[in-house]
Scaffold this active site. Sequence first.
Site, PDB file in Angstrom:
ATOM      1  N   GLN A   1      17.634  28.168  36.991  1.00 54.44           N
ATOM      2  CA  GLN A   1      16.944  28.232  38.288  1.00 54.44           C
ATOM      3  C   GLN A   1      15.880  29.321  38.215  1.00 54.44           C
ATOM      4  OE1 GLN A   1      19.384  30.107  41.133  1.00 54.44           O
ATOM      5  NE2 GLN A   1      18.295  29.380  42.922  1.00 54.44           N
TER       6      GLN A   1
ATOM      7  N   SER B   1      13.682  33.801  41.301  1.00 53.24           N
ATOM      8  CA  SER B   1      13.435  35.238  41.491  1.00 53.24           C
ATOM      9  C   SER B   1      12.333  35.746  40.576  1.00 53.24           C
ATOM     10  CB  SER B   1      14.701  36.043  41.199  1.00 53.24           C
ATOM     11  OG  SER B   1      15.749  35.617  42.005  1.00 53.24           O
TER      12      SER B   1
ATOM     13  N   GLU C   1      23.581  26.609  46.461  1.00 51.79           N
ATOM     14  CA  GLU C   1      23.988  27.729  45.612  1.00 51.79           C
ATOM     15  C   GLU C   1      25.076  28.544  46.309  1.00 51.79           C
ATOM     16  OE1 GLU C   1      20.875  30.601  44.794  1.00 51.79           O
ATOM     17  OE2 GLU C   1      21.917  31.238  42.987  1.00 51.79           O
TER      18      GLU C   1
ATOM     19  N   GLU D   1      23.630  41.738  52.260  1.00 48.97           N
ATOM     20  CA  GLU D   1      22.820  42.132  53.441  1.00 48.97           C
ATOM     21  C   GLU D   1      22.075  40.909  53.975  1.00 48.97           C
ATOM     22  OE1 GLU D   1      22.811  43.842  50.529  1.00 48.97           O
ATOM     23  OE2 GLU D   1      23.978  45.555  51.240  1.00 48.97           O
TER      24      GLU D   1
HETATM   25  C1  LIG Z   1      24.265  37.958  38.008  1.00 50.81           C
HETATM   26  C2  LIG Z   1      22.983  37.487  38.645  1.00 50.81           C
HETATM   27  C3  LIG Z   1      22.495  36.237  38.342  1.00 50.81           C
HETATM   28  C4  LIG Z   1      21.298  35.789  38.921  1.00 50.81           C
HETATM   29  N1  LIG Z   1      20.817  34.549  38.562  1.00 50.81           N
HETATM   30  C5  LIG Z   1      19.627  34.125  39.056  1.00 50.81           C
HETATM   31  C6  LIG Z   1      19.063  32.878  38.619  1.00 50.81           C
HETATM   32  O1  LIG Z   1      19.645  32.170  37.805  1.00 50.81           O
HETATM   33  N2  LIG Z   1      17.861  32.516  39.101  1.00 50.81           N
HETATM   34  C7  LIG Z   1      17.164  33.275  40.012  1.00 50.81           C
HETATM   35  O2  LIG Z   1      16.094  32.859  40.434  1.00 50.81           O
HETATM   36  N3  LIG Z   1      17.675  34.483  40.440  1.00 50.81           N
HETATM   37  C8  LIG Z   1      18.877  34.907  39.980  1.00 50.81           C
HETATM   38  N4  LIG Z   1      19.400  36.132  40.380  1.00 50.81           N
HETATM   39  C9  LIG Z   1      18.591  36.970  41.286  1.00 50.81           C
HETATM   40  C10 LIG Z   1      19.136  37.128  42.687  1.00 50.81           C
HETATM   41  O3  LIG Z   1      18.945  35.956  43.447  1.00 50.81           O
HETATM   42  C11 LIG Z   1      18.411  38.326  43.295  1.00 50.81           C
HETATM   43  O4  LIG Z   1      18.796  39.466  42.550  1.00 50.81           O
HETATM   44  C12 LIG Z   1      18.741  38.525  44.744  1.00 50.81           C
HETATM   45  O5  LIG Z   1      18.209  37.492  45.524  1.00 50.81           O
HETATM   46  C13 LIG Z   1      18.196  39.889  45.270  1.00 50.81           C
HETATM   47  O6  LIG Z   1      16.859  40.057  44.938  1.00 50.81           O
HETATM   48  P1  LIG Z   1      16.377  41.409  44.233  1.00 50.81           P
HETATM   49  O7  LIG Z   1      17.257  41.679  43.077  1.00 50.81           O
HETATM   50  O8  LIG Z   1      14.911  41.274  43.985  1.00 50.81           O
HETATM   51  O9  LIG Z   1      16.632  42.566  45.300  1.00 50.81           O
HETATM   52  P2  LIG Z   1      15.712  42.933  46.541  1.00 50.81           P
HETATM   53  O10 LIG Z   1      15.355  41.714  47.298  1.00 50.81           O
HETATM   54  O11 LIG Z   1      14.607  43.802  46.081  1.00 50.81           O
HETATM   55  O12 LIG Z   1      16.738  43.752  47.420  1.00 50.81           O
HETATM   56  C14 LIG Z   1      17.008  45.148  47.176  1.00 50.81           C
HETATM   57  C15 LIG Z   1      17.970  45.641  48.247  1.00 50.81           C
HETATM   58  O13 LIG Z   1      17.353  45.498  49.541  1.00 50.81           O
HETATM   59  C16 LIG Z   1      18.178  44.728  50.398  1.00 50.81           C
HETATM   60  N5  LIG Z   1      17.349  43.890  51.276  1.00 50.81           N
HETATM   61  C17 LIG Z   1      16.298  43.135  50.894  1.00 50.81           C
HETATM   62  N6  LIG Z   1      15.796  42.453  51.953  1.00 50.81           N
HETATM   63  C18 LIG Z   1      16.589  42.776  53.013  1.00 50.81           C
HETATM   64  C19 LIG Z   1      16.579  42.408  54.393  1.00 50.81           C
HETATM   65  N7  LIG Z   1      15.688  41.546  54.881  1.00 50.81           N
HETATM   66  N8  LIG Z   1      17.540  42.931  55.199  1.00 50.81           N
HETATM   67  C20 LIG Z   1      18.464  43.803  54.718  1.00 50.81           C
HETATM   68  N9  LIG Z   1      18.495  44.206  53.414  1.00 50.81           N
HETATM   69  C21 LIG Z   1      17.584  43.694  52.580  1.00 50.81           C
HETATM   70  C22 LIG Z   1      19.023  43.882  49.470  1.00 50.81           C
HETATM   71  O14 LIG Z   1      20.216  43.471  50.097  1.00 50.81           O
HETATM   72  C23 LIG Z   1      19.249  44.820  48.306  1.00 50.81           C
HETATM   73  O15 LIG Z   1      20.330  45.686  48.583  1.00 50.81           O
HETATM   74  C24 LIG Z   1      20.589  36.607  39.836  1.00 50.81           C
HETATM   75  C25 LIG Z   1      21.095  37.885  40.151  1.00 50.81           C
HETATM   76  C26 LIG Z   1      22.281  38.323  39.558  1.00 50.81           C
HETATM   77  C27 LIG Z   1      22.787  39.685  39.912  1.00 50.81           C
END
Ligand SMILES: Cc1cc2nc3c(=O)[nH]c(=O)nc-3n(C[C@H](O)[C@H](O)[C@H](O)COP(=O)(O)OP(=O)(O)OC[C@H]3O[C@@H](n4cnc5c(N)ncnc54)[C@H](O)[C@@H]3O)c2cc1C
Length: 403
Positions: free
Chosen positions: A116, A119, A234, A372
């Site tokens: 997928q 991100s 998902e 969150e």
């Molecule tokens: C093990 C693992 C597998 C994954 N596999 C995939 C995959 O196969 N394909 C893919 O596309 N992605 C994948 N991901 C990515 C995952 O979907 C993202 O890590 C997740 O959506 C959070 O995005 P970010 O890491 O950019 O954090 P950010 O969005 O930058 O968030 C950082 C912090 O801010 C908080 N935050 C952000 N926005 C808000 C809001 N509006 N209100 C309150 N708090 C908020 C979050 O909760 C978090 O604590 C994977 C992640 C992990 C850990």
Amino acid sequence: MTTATTSAQQTVDELVDRLLADHPPADMPAQQFLGEQFDRGLAWVHFPVGLGGLGLSPSLHQRVVGRLIAGGAPSAMLRNVIGYGMVAPTLVVHGTDYQKQRYLRPLFTAEEVWCQLFSEPGAGSDVASLATRAVRDGDEWIVNGQKVWTTLAHVAAFGLLIARTDPDQPKHKGITAFLADMHAPGVEVRPLYQMTGEAEFNEIFFTDARIPDVERLGAVGEGWGVSVTTLMNERVSIGGNVARRGQGPIGEAVRLYQEHWSGDRSAHALALRDRLMAQWVRSEATRLTNQRASDLRGLGTPGPEGSVAKLAFAEQNKLTYELCVDLMGAEGMLHSSDYPRVRPRLAGLTTTDVHKAFLRARANSIEGGTSEVMRNILGERVLGLPGEPRADKDVPWKDVPRS
Ligand SMILES: Cc1cc2nc3c(=O)[nH]c(=O)nc-3n(C[C@H](O)[C@H](O)[C@H](O)COP(=O)(O)OP(=O)(O)OC[C@H]3O[C@@H](n4cnc5c(N)ncnc54)[C@H](O)[C@@H]3O)c2cc1C
């Protein structure tokens, strides 16, 4: 239960029994068995006939899966977790006839694993702000940009990609979805190692990678609708992955309590027993919440209940594995493995190693949407609380400031 429901149940039960009798799973390769399962419409019974289904109610799907697993059948879900749980339901809703015929069967048999590609380094929770560009060039699209955290991309044949095709539109409107060949020129996959020592996920670089227009999923500019189908599935897929009563992580915690603390009347042992009891109760509440979400899922496309189940599962899993490590006493501080730097073929909590599960469970509240963000969905769509301010909602994507 209506007569029609009972008769549909009998039909699928008979089909499952016949499949197991004609093709004993122990006597044949998993891929071949799964191919037979698909051809008999038992892959996803709610999918159309000819596409791995029988056009029946989605509520029968778990019944079929449960009976097949009990009969020793291989798990299509474990072998291709993203393809099975997220890409297939998206393809069946948004795909062209060609795409459904071409991709669903090898996806189900795991001959072709999927990933997928959502991100990005600057777009996770707010994935609609993504910056990977796809520009039309005749019958093809040229893709440039970076994706990150892409689970199993190193074994994937294809990826479900969302990219920006119109930067003049507000962020949700200028996105298009594609089925990307992961082995095409211009697609580079690099491992990212997690604290377990494994690299389940990767970062992906697209440099002038070409995707034929026939591999576009849905209309140009309609990629956000496609992504919502994937994301809802998902959450159900992650949150719905809950063990039976008293099994899974809470079963492990009970086992560890009995092994290390049974008969001990010290204050410490009693305090641990209190924690274990509280966790047991939360585990049961989570299991029942998931059961309810799964029953609602049986009525059609998943809604916010999938996000609630995902939130409950993630928080519960983390707390239970924390308790497991505490129950092990000093031994809990020793990681039994040497953090092997491997790129596994399977993702997620398929381990029985408590130390590793403790480390891997930390990701549960991030992957598939953070806790969150799940709470925001719960607040807005279940409790009807006021929404978050969305200042960039109607602004052209190219005019939104980015860091
Ligand atoms: C093990 C693992 C597998 C994954 N596999 C995939 C995959 O196969 N394909 C893919 O596309 N992605 C994948 N991901 C990515 C995952 O979907 C993202 O890590 C997740 O959506 C959070 O995005 P970010 O890491 O950019 O954090 P950010 O969005 O930058 O968030 C950082 C912090 O801010 C908080 N935050 C952000 N926005 C808000 C809001 N509006 N209100 C309150 N708090 C908020 C979050 O909760 C978090 O604590 C994977 C992640 C992990 C850990």
